[in-house]
Design a protein around this motif. Structure first.
Motif, PDB file in Angstrom:
ATOM      1  N   GLY A 246       0.849  -1.423   0.111  1.00 42.57           N
ATOM      2  CA  GLY A 246      -0.066  -0.216   0.051  1.00 42.57           C
ATOM      3  C   GLY A 246       1.027   1.183  -0.156  1.00 42.57           C
ATOM      4  O   GLY A 246       0.563   2.284  -0.794  1.00 42.57           O
ATOM      5  N   GLN A 247       2.165   1.186   0.952  1.00 45.37           N
ATOM      6  CA  GLN A 247       2.848   2.266   0.897  1.00 45.37           C
ATOM      7  C   GLN A 247       3.742   2.886  -0.539  1.00 45.37           C
ATOM      8  O   GLN A 247       3.599   3.717  -0.775  1.00 45.37           O
ATOM      9  N   GLU A 248       3.829   1.549  -1.152  1.00 48.04           N
ATOM     10  CA  GLU A 248       4.704   1.639  -2.369  1.00 48.04           C
ATOM     11  C   GLU A 248       3.799   2.174  -3.539  1.00 48.04           C
ATOM     12  O   GLU A 248       4.121   2.795  -4.509  1.00 48.04           O
ATOM     13  N   LEU A 249       2.492   1.646  -3.549  1.00 52.66           N
ATOM     14  CA  LEU A 249       1.550   1.959  -4.671  1.00 52.66           C
ATOM     15  C   LEU A 249       1.144   3.434  -4.095  1.00 52.66           C
ATOM     16  O   LEU A 249       1.168   4.192  -5.298  1.00 52.66           O
ATOM     17  N   GLN A 250       1.107   3.912  -3.072  1.00 55.00           N
ATOM     18  CA  GLN A 250       0.791   5.271  -3.081  1.00 55.00           C
ATOM     19  C   GLN A 250       1.841   6.063  -3.681  1.00 55.00           C
ATOM     20  O   GLN A 250       1.650   7.317  -4.329  1.00 55.00           O
ATOM     21  N   ARG A 251       3.145   5.782  -3.349  1.00 55.43           N
ATOM     22  CA  ARG A 251       4.563   6.579  -3.745  1.00 55.43           C
ATOM     23  C   ARG A 251       4.375   6.604  -5.235  1.00 55.43           C
ATOM     24  O   ARG A 251       4.736   7.606  -6.035  1.00 55.43           O
ATOM     25  N   ALA A 252       4.012   5.411  -5.810  1.00 54.51           N
ATOM     26  CA  ALA A 252       4.095   5.204  -7.208  1.00 54.51           C
ATOM     27  C   ALA A 252       2.994   6.396  -7.865  1.00 54.51           C
ATOM     28  O   ALA A 252       3.187   6.931  -9.134  1.00 54.51           O
ATOM     29  N   ALA A 253       1.751   6.356  -7.441  1.00 53.83           N
ATOM     30  CA  ALA A 253       0.793   7.057  -7.785  1.00 53.83           C
ATOM     31  C   ALA A 253       1.125   8.710  -7.619  1.00 53.83           C
ATOM     32  O   ALA A 253       0.760   9.561  -8.710  1.00 53.83           O
ATOM     33  N   ILE A 254       1.798   8.991  -6.731  1.00 55.11           N
ATOM     34  CA  ILE A 254       2.336  10.237  -6.403  1.00 55.11           C
ATOM     35  C   ILE A 254       3.330  10.648  -7.637  1.00 55.11           C
ATOM     36  O   ILE A 254       3.297  11.671  -8.164  1.00 55.11           O
ATOM     37  N   CYS A 255       4.167   9.849  -7.941  1.00 56.53           N
ATOM     38  CA  CYS A 255       5.080  10.102  -8.771  1.00 56.53           C
ATOM     39  C   CYS A 255       4.526  10.308 -10.220  1.00 56.53           C
ATOM     40  O   CYS A 255       4.942  11.155 -10.915  1.00 56.53           O
ATOM     41  N   ILE A 256       3.407   9.286 -10.654  1.00 49.30           N
ATOM     42  CA  ILE A 256       2.629   9.559 -11.742  1.00 49.30           C
ATOM     43  C   ILE A 256       1.986  11.180 -11.610  1.00 49.30           C
ATOM     44  O   ILE A 256       2.148  11.909 -12.985  1.00 49.30           O
ATOM     45  N   ARG A 257       1.435  11.443 -10.647  1.00 47.13           N
ATOM     46  CA  ARG A 257       0.851  12.881 -10.749  1.00 47.13           C
ATOM     47  C   ARG A 257       1.861  13.828 -10.671  1.00 47.13           C
ATOM     48  O   ARG A 257       1.463  15.014 -11.460  1.00 47.13           O
ATOM     49  N   MET A 258       3.019  13.735 -10.130  1.00 40.05           N
ATOM     50  CA  MET A 258       4.123  14.814 -10.077  1.00 40.05           C
ATOM     51  C   MET A 258       5.132  14.644 -11.224  1.00 40.05           C
ATOM     52  O   MET A 258       5.861  15.364 -11.409  1.00 40.05           O
ATOM     53  N   ASN A 259       4.859  13.679 -11.913  1.00 41.96           N
ATOM     54  CA  ASN A 259       5.511  13.390 -13.209  1.00 41.96           C
ATOM     55  C   ASN A 259       7.132  13.237 -12.811  1.00 41.96           C
ATOM     56  O   ASN A 259       8.015  13.631 -13.380  1.00 41.96           O
ATOM     57  N   LYS A 260       7.336  12.445 -11.847  1.00 39.35           N
ATOM     58  CA  LYS A 260       8.603  12.192 -11.112  1.00 39.35           C
ATOM     59  C   LYS A 260       8.952  10.699 -11.504  1.00 39.35           C
ATOM     60  O   LYS A 260       7.978   9.959 -11.676  1.00 39.35           O
TER      61      LYS A 260
END
Length: 474
Positions: free
Chosen positions: A450-464
């Motif tokens: 859950g923690q890693e998927l949330q981080r991945a989703a943030i990276c998509i949103r922030m284009n990181k």
């Protein structure tokens, strides 16, 4: 105390006899009745408090005789009390046993000085009879007194599933802390046949995955207790006037253990390597203390000998640890005979309970060794996931991809990815896929994903850039 666990002689006599696990009635019938006041069984450490309270209620009891089979080392604690005394907190020197706080240390010291202790464990009944017959009559050592009953804290029951609790642990000691925590948190408070309350969970299944080099000091048993306990599991012999041991039930009429060994050698894939201790003709109604361990099943899987034990009733504070260490020794003995490594051990405790006198101790053990303990990572036996961000079908789309691997690093056919692009929806979609995959067996693994998927989703949103297990680069 059950009425059939003690025999009254002459209540004005000077001698109280404690027969531990040896049946009191057959012993009392062979003694001169006028020479003892009471002859009683003692099955647990907590009964030592009852002995002291009983002596102060009847201060003309000037002799305490411990006799019979000491299955739980209770006699050792009584002996240490009389020989070494207690510290300022009422703890018997050289042991882990403490008297109830309501019994003053001063009164314990007075009792030690005026009551004579006889250790006749393992001696014949004739010697017991001669000993009590030779004792001179003495006057009371004090005025009769009673101590307040212990004030026991109430432990609320938290909402949970009603039956069926699964615990996995790498060692027996870690498993004990987990099952103890389950009972103290989720156990229903109930009465018992033993004049005390209990907290009880129905059907706790504990899976013990491995061994530990030694028994940790916080456990309620030690290496000496285990050494004495193992023959009671592995040998058909039992002490005189002891109704049964697990070993006698497993090997007395039919050597079920040897039969299982022989059959496993012949048919290693068998589902019939079973041993039972329950005897319907004796245990359903006649036996007042029927076996708690009822069945053991041995199974060969993935080249190892696994063992499943079923307890109809299980004292999770005092009984479970010694049972598990002893049964693990039995499993390893079986594995050597069969010629396979010992695998995992599973224990089903139908009535998994902690008696009220142990609630405070259980709370302290959990506080010191479980709730305050450091987190220990254990790999998920069903494997792990590699998470990455990959291009979608449409231009500019990015997907979160999860590739599943076995514990030894082999790629499996299981691949998950999102089809929805909204951050909230894509996470819900992936969580649903994983929840239905049956590829996650540990709650800490689920937290991690859950923690890693949330981080991945943030990276998509922030284009990181997203790299699993690495800090986000801002």
């Amino acid at each position: 105390m059950a009425a059939d666990s003690f025999i009254v002689g002459d209540m004005q006599a000077n001698t109280a006899i404690c027969t531990l696990w040896t049946l009191a009635k057959p012993i009392a019938e062979r003694l001169p009745k006028e020479k003892f006041a009471i002859c009683a069984n003692l099955y647990s450490m907590d009964g030592i408090n009852t002995i002291v309270r009983g002596i102060y209620s009847n201060p003309h009891w000037r002799y305490l005789v411990v006799f019979g089979s000491d299955m739980t080392h209770t006699g050792d604690v009584i002996k240490s009390f009389f020989e070494q005394g207690v510290d300022a907190q009422g703890k018997v020197v050289g042991t882990n046993f403490s008297f109830q706080k309501e019994i003053p240390v001063h009164d314990l010291d007075v009792l030690r000085k005026h009551v004579r202790f006889f250790d006749l464990r393992g001696k014949p009944v004739d010697e017991l009879s001669k000993t009590i017959a030779s004792l001179e009559q003495l006057p009371p050592f004090a005025a009769a007194k009673e101590f307040p009953e212990p004030k026991l804290e109430e432990f609320p029951m938290h909402d949970s599933e009603k039956v069926g609790f699964l615990v996995r642990a790498s060692t027996i000691s870690q498993g004990w802390l987990k099952v103890l925590d389950h009972v103290m948190k989720f156990g229903e408070e109930k009465p018992t046949e033993h004049e005390t309350k209990m907290k009880e969970c129905i059907d706790i299944v504990a899976v013990i995955e491995g061994d530990e080099p030694s028994i940790p000091p916080f456990m309620p048993c030690d290496a000496n207790a285990l050494k004495d306990y193992i023959p009671k599991l592995t040998s058909h012999e039992k002490p005189e006037n002891v109704v049964y041991t697990y070993g006698s039930r497993l090997r007395e009429r039919i050597d079920q253990v040897q039969n299982a060994i022989d059959y496993l050698k012949e048919v290693p894939y068998t589902r019939r390597a079973i041993a039972v201790t329950w005897r319907l003709d004796e245990d359903q109604k006649q036996n007042k203390n029927p076996p708690c361990l009822t069945q053991i099943v041995w199974s060969v899987s993935h080249g190892k000998l696994h063992q499943t034990c079923s307890f109809r009733s299980h004292d999770m504070y005092e009984g479970w640890p010694l049972n598990m260490y002893g049964l693990r020794e039995l499993q390893q003995m079986m594995a050597r005979e069969v010629g396979l490594p010992a695998g995992q051990m599973v224990c089903l405790s139908v009535s998994a309970h902690v008696y009220q006198p142990r609630w405070e101790e259980a709370k302290e053990v959990l506080k010191k060794h479980y709730l305050a303990g450091n987190y220990r990572f254990s790999p998920d036996p069903r494997g792990n996931f590699v998470i990455s961000i990959v291009p979608g079908v449409k231009e500019g789309e990015k997907l979160i991809l999860l590739q599943h691997f076995t514990p030894d690093g082999k790629k499996t056919p299981f691949i998950f990815h999102n089809t929805k692009m909204d951050e909230k929806q894509l996470l819900e979609e992936l969580f649903t896929q994983l929840a239905h995959s049956n590829l996650i067996s540990r709650i800490d693994h689920a937290f991690y994903l859950g923690q890693e998927l949330q981080r991945a989703a943030i990276c998509i949103r922030m284009n990181k850039e997203y790299v699993q297990d690495q800090p986000l680069k801002w």
